[in-house]
Motif scaffolding. Structure first.
Motif, PDB file in Angstrom:
ATOM      1  N   VAL A  96      -6.092 -14.965 -13.015  1.00 42.52           N
ATOM      2  CA  VAL A  96      -7.076 -14.036 -13.588  1.00 42.52           C
ATOM      3  C   VAL A  96      -7.779 -14.673 -14.776  1.00 42.52           C
ATOM      4  CG1 VAL A  96      -7.317 -11.848 -14.835  1.00 42.52           C
ATOM      5  CG2 VAL A  96      -5.934 -11.942 -12.772  1.00 42.52           C
ATOM      6  N   LEU A  97      -6.971 -15.300 -15.628  1.00 42.16           N
ATOM      7  CA  LEU A  97      -7.566 -15.972 -16.796  1.00 42.16           C
ATOM      8  C   LEU A  97      -8.489 -17.109 -16.358  1.00 42.16           C
ATOM      9  CD1 LEU A  97      -4.569 -16.129 -19.297  1.00 42.16           C
ATOM     10  CD2 LEU A  97      -6.668 -14.788 -19.501  1.00 42.16           C
ATOM     11  N   THR A 111       2.917 -10.746  -3.437  1.00 40.06           N
ATOM     12  CA  THR A 111       2.001 -10.817  -4.583  1.00 40.06           C
ATOM     13  C   THR A 111       1.449 -12.215  -4.848  1.00 40.06           C
ATOM     14  OG1 THR A 111       3.931 -11.096  -5.988  1.00 40.06           O
ATOM     15  CG2 THR A 111       3.036  -8.884  -5.817  1.00 40.06           C
ATOM     16  N   ILE A 112       2.318 -13.197  -4.962  1.00 38.46           N
ATOM     17  CA  ILE A 112       1.861 -14.547  -5.311  1.00 38.46           C
ATOM     18  C   ILE A 112       0.927 -15.084  -4.236  1.00 38.46           C
ATOM     19  CG2 ILE A 112       2.588 -16.912  -5.841  1.00 38.46           C
ATOM     20  CD1 ILE A 112       3.418 -14.839  -7.904  1.00 38.46           C
ATOM     21  N   PHE A 113       1.379 -14.906  -3.030  1.00 33.28           N
ATOM     22  CA  PHE A 113       0.563 -15.361  -1.897  1.00 33.28           C
ATOM     23  C   PHE A 113      -0.795 -14.663  -1.904  1.00 33.28           C
ATOM     24  CE2 PHE A 113      -0.394 -16.800   2.288  1.00 33.28           C
ATOM     25  CZ  PHE A 113       0.462 -17.851   2.552  1.00 33.28           C
ATOM     26  N   GLY A 114      -0.756 -13.355  -2.122  1.00 35.28           N
ATOM     27  CA  GLY A 114      -1.994 -12.565  -2.136  1.00 35.28           C
ATOM     28  C   GLY A 114      -2.931 -12.987  -3.245  1.00 35.28           C
ATOM     29  N   ALA A 115      -2.370 -13.187  -4.454  1.00 37.37           N
ATOM     30  CA  ALA A 115      -3.209 -13.545  -5.595  1.00 37.37           C
ATOM     31  C   ALA A 115      -3.841 -14.914  -5.409  1.00 37.37           C
ATOM     32  CB  ALA A 115      -2.366 -13.515  -6.877  1.00 37.37           C
ATOM     33  N   VAL A 116      -3.035 -15.881  -4.974  1.00 38.75           N
ATOM     34  CA  VAL A 116      -3.568 -17.244  -4.767  1.00 38.75           C
ATOM     35  C   VAL A 116      -4.611 -17.253  -3.651  1.00 38.75           C
ATOM     36  CG1 VAL A 116      -2.966 -19.604  -4.082  1.00 38.75           C
ATOM     37  CG2 VAL A 116      -1.479 -18.344  -5.637  1.00 38.75           C
ATOM     38  N   VAL A 140      -3.112 -10.302   4.760  1.00 34.79           N
ATOM     39  CA  VAL A 140      -2.267 -11.437   4.381  1.00 34.79           C
ATOM     40  C   VAL A 140      -1.352 -11.048   3.218  1.00 34.79           C
ATOM     41  CG1 VAL A 140      -2.314 -13.756   3.363  1.00 34.79           C
ATOM     42  CG2 VAL A 140      -3.850 -13.194   5.243  1.00 34.79           C
ATOM     43  N   ALA A 141      -1.919 -10.413   2.222  1.00 43.89           N
ATOM     44  CA  ALA A 141      -1.136 -10.029   1.038  1.00 43.89           C
ATOM     45  C   ALA A 141      -0.063  -9.006   1.386  1.00 43.89           C
ATOM     46  CB  ALA A 141      -2.077  -9.461  -0.029  1.00 43.89           C
ATOM     47  N   LEU A 142      -0.400  -8.116   2.294  1.00 43.00           N
ATOM     48  CA  LEU A 142       0.572  -7.096   2.706  1.00 43.00           C
ATOM     49  C   LEU A 142       1.782  -7.734   3.387  1.00 43.00           C
ATOM     50  CD1 LEU A 142       0.449  -4.008   2.467  1.00 43.00           C
ATOM     51  CD2 LEU A 142      -0.423  -3.921   4.787  1.00 43.00           C
ATOM     52  N   LEU A 166     -11.983 -13.377  -9.276  1.00 47.84           N
ATOM     53  CA  LEU A 166     -11.281 -12.428 -10.155  1.00 47.84           C
ATOM     54  C   LEU A 166     -10.933 -11.140  -9.412  1.00 47.84           C
ATOM     55  CD1 LEU A 166     -10.309 -11.602 -12.969  1.00 47.84           C
ATOM     56  CD2 LEU A 166     -12.633 -10.829 -13.474  1.00 47.84           C
ATOM     57  N   LEU A 167     -11.905 -10.613  -8.711  1.00 46.02           N
ATOM     58  CA  LEU A 167     -11.685  -9.342  -8.007  1.00 46.02           C
ATOM     59  C   LEU A 167     -10.664  -9.500  -6.878  1.00 46.02           C
ATOM     60  CD1 LEU A 167     -15.396  -8.184  -7.821  1.00 46.02           C
ATOM     61  CD2 LEU A 167     -13.594  -7.100  -9.148  1.00 46.02           C
ATOM     62  N   LEU A 168     -10.788 -10.584  -6.124  1.00 42.61           N
ATOM     63  CA  LEU A 168      -9.879 -10.765  -4.993  1.00 42.61           C
ATOM     64  C   LEU A 168      -8.482 -11.174  -5.450  1.00 42.61           C
ATOM     65  CD1 LEU A 168     -12.146 -12.428  -2.270  1.00 42.61           C
ATOM     66  CD2 LEU A 168     -11.472 -10.046  -2.517  1.00 42.61           C
ATOM     67  N   THR A 169      -8.394 -11.842  -6.572  1.00 38.25           N
ATOM     68  CA  THR A 169      -7.061 -12.177  -7.105  1.00 38.25           C
ATOM     69  C   THR A 169      -6.295 -10.890  -7.435  1.00 38.25           C
ATOM     70  OG1 THR A 169      -7.900 -14.228  -8.055  1.00 38.25           O
ATOM     71  CG2 THR A 169      -5.842 -13.384  -8.960  1.00 38.25           C
ATOM     72  N   ILE A 170      -6.973  -9.998  -8.120  1.00 35.91           N
ATOM     73  CA  ILE A 170      -6.337  -8.718  -8.492  1.00 35.91           C
ATOM     74  C   ILE A 170      -6.013  -7.902  -7.242  1.00 35.91           C
ATOM     75  CG2 ILE A 170      -6.690  -6.564  -9.753  1.00 35.91           C
ATOM     76  CD1 ILE A 170      -8.510  -8.204 -11.657  1.00 35.91           C
ATOM     77  N   ALA A 171      -6.985  -7.886  -6.303  1.00 38.05           N
ATOM     78  CA  ALA A 171      -6.770  -7.119  -5.068  1.00 38.05           C
ATOM     79  C   ALA A 171      -5.568  -7.686  -4.302  1.00 38.05           C
ATOM     80  CB  ALA A 171      -8.026  -7.162  -4.196  1.00 38.05           C
ATOM     81  N   GLY A 172      -5.509  -9.000  -4.178  1.00 41.07           N
ATOM     82  CA  GLY A 172      -4.402  -9.641  -3.453  1.00 41.07           C
ATOM     83  C   GLY A 172      -3.075  -9.360  -4.121  1.00 41.07           C
ATOM     84  N   TYR A 173      -3.059  -9.389  -5.432  1.00 42.90           N
ATOM     85  CA  TYR A 173      -1.808  -9.130  -6.157  1.00 42.90           C
ATOM     86  C   TYR A 173      -1.325  -7.691  -5.930  1.00 42.90           C
ATOM     87  CZ  TYR A 173       1.385  -8.256 -10.009  1.00 42.90           C
ATOM     88  OH  TYR A 173       2.476  -7.893 -10.742  1.00 42.90           O
ATOM     89  N   TRP A 174      -2.244  -6.740  -6.075  1.00 45.64           N
ATOM     90  CA  TRP A 174      -1.840  -5.330  -5.952  1.00 45.64           C
ATOM     91  C   TRP A 174      -1.355  -5.004  -4.544  1.00 45.64           C
ATOM     92  CZ3 TRP A 174      -6.242  -2.470  -9.034  1.00 45.64           C
ATOM     93  CH2 TRP A 174      -5.886  -2.466 -10.390  1.00 45.64           C
TER      94      TRP A 174
END
Lengths: 269, 172
Positions: free
Chosen positions: A6-7, B49-54, B43-45, B76-84
């Motif tokens: 994010v950062l 989390t880590i896989f989704g964020a990356v 994919v994230a599901l 930024l948006l997809l990192t957050i979406a993948g993590y959640w």
């Protein structure tokens, strides 16, 4: 890990946003776009038939809806054009009447009401017309009715907002008339014949006939003097009959009549 | 793990290229299907989390690069979406049949709002009514339609990790 990403994203946004278009990130992005370009072209070529098919069907749907819209618009414009043509015709007709009312032929001292015909005679046997003005507008029975071309007839029945006009061509309509050219007097009947013209009077084909507008012994004609009626078309006589046989053609075309003017002496209302 | 990374990279790359070249041109009341988002959610599901964020960060970079948009916004948006969504998958939602649909619906909404806020902060012209009222319903419908085949494909690519609670059939 996620926080780092994010950062990193925020840092990318910040740097990209602040640097000029020739900055490092822009250069990297441009190089990356160049690398991705072949893949995009390949995907574009592969997907082109599907896109074309989608575009074709979307175009069909669009064309269909546009066709419906244009049809509706065309119908609306056609109605508008018809209304405009009718308004123009009505305008020309009213202008002619206005011209007649302001002309020297308009009888002095007479008031008038302009009314449109709301119902034509149902058959050739009934030479009458219903007009959209009645007693509420000051019309009374036996008021003369004229048009710009000449005499139309007489009001024979009056309602509050409607009146029935017996046309000049009606069998019951008789008008005392005078030949403008020779001064011969007679009675126009049913808009077709000029009767009671003595054999000693001069009438010839092409003479103009107008209303006589007589006054005698406290009585007077319901028609003011000088309203054009028609033109003499034929003249004949024989030994047996007392009077000449005179035929005429009214000036007013009763088939195309759309509005008319009802005259009345203002002092009587 | 390496195989999963390769599969995810390939799937998301293909999704990004298809999104940029084909799907972004579909326009129904300004709404278009978002294959990248749907693929990322799937994919994230399945991988957490880590896989989704990356994966979100990487595919966001690809999309921003291919479309020459501000680098980092989509990441930024997809990192957050993948993590959640990865978090949701790691907890209770993964095995439920409605999980992918719920995830896609929620992420589509949050992604639209997030993109709107981000573009607003960057000074880009963005109409909230156009994004949220006009485009969003159609985008949501498109994404939900895509969810079924994409999730089925992702399930074949990424088999769920063993939990240690598998049923053992005893012989004899």
């Amino acid at each position: 890990m996620t926080g780092v990403l994010v950062l990193l994203s925020i840092a990318l946004i910040t740097v990209y946003f602040r640097e000029s278009s020739s900055g490092g990130l822009h250069q990297v992005q441009s190089a990356g776009a160049t690398v991705l370009r072949p893949f995009e072209v390949g995907a574009d070529r592969v997907s082109r038939p599907f896109r074309d098919a989608y575009g074709y069907f979307a175009g069909l749907v669009h064309a269909k809806s546009e066709n419906n819209r244009l049809r509706a618009e065309n119908e609306q414009l056609r109605q508008q054009a018809a209304q405009n043509a009718f308004a123009a015709s009505e305008n020309a007709d009213l202008r002619k009447k206005l011209h007649f009312i302001n002309s020297p032929h308009y009888p002095r001292g007479f008031g008038h009401v302009t009314a449109s015909i709301i119902a034509q005679p149902p058959s050739a046997f009934e030479q009458q017309a219903l007009i959209g003005a009645g007693s509420a507008q000051g019309i009374q029975q036996f008021d003369p009715v004229v048009a710009a071309e000449g005499l139309v007839g007489t009001v024979v029945r009056v309602a509050h907002n409607q009146s029935l006009v017996a046309l000049l061509t009606d069998d019951t309509t008789s008008v005392s008339a005078v030949d403008v050219n020779t001064g011969a007097k007679g009675i126009v009947k049913a808009g077709a014949s000029f009767d009671h013209v003595g054999k000693d009077q001069q009438v010839k084909s092409g003479d103009l006939l107008v209303t006589a507008g007589w006054k005698a012994a406290g009585l007077s004609s319901i028609y003011p003097r000088g309203i054009p009626i028609g033109q003499v078309t034929s003249v004949g006589q024989n030994e047996v009959d007392l009077y000449k046989h005179v035929q005429l053609q009214p000036f007013v075309n009763f088939e195309t009549l759309s509005s008319l003017v009802v005259l009345f002496p203002p002092k009587t209302r | 793990m390496t195989a999963d990374v390769a599969k995810a990279a390939a799937a998301l790359f293909v999704a990004a290229i298809l999104q940029v070249t084909l799907l972004s041109q579909i326009n129904v009341f300004h709404g278009a299907p978002d294959l990248v988002l749907v693929t990322l959610v799937c994919v994230a599901l399945l991988r957490g989390t880590i896989f989704g964020a990356v994966a979100g960060f990487g595919v966001g970079l690809v999309v921003d690069t291919a479309t020459l948009q501000t680098l980092g916004v989509t990441s930024l948006l997809l990192t957050i979406a993948g993590y959640w969504i990865g978090r949701y998958g790691e907890t209770t939602g993964r095995d439920r049949s409605h999980a992918p649909f719920v995830s896609v619906a929620v992420v589509t909404l949050l992604y639209s709002i997030g993109a709107l806020i981000l573009h607003y902060m960057l000074g880009d012209p963005a109409s909230a009514s156009r994004v949220l009222l006009d485009a969003f319903p159609f985008e949501l419908i498109f994404n939900l339609i895509l969810t079924l085949p994409v999730y089925a494909l992702c399930r074949r690519l990424f088999r769920p990790p063993p939990t240690g609670l598998e049923e053992v059939q005893l012989l004899g």
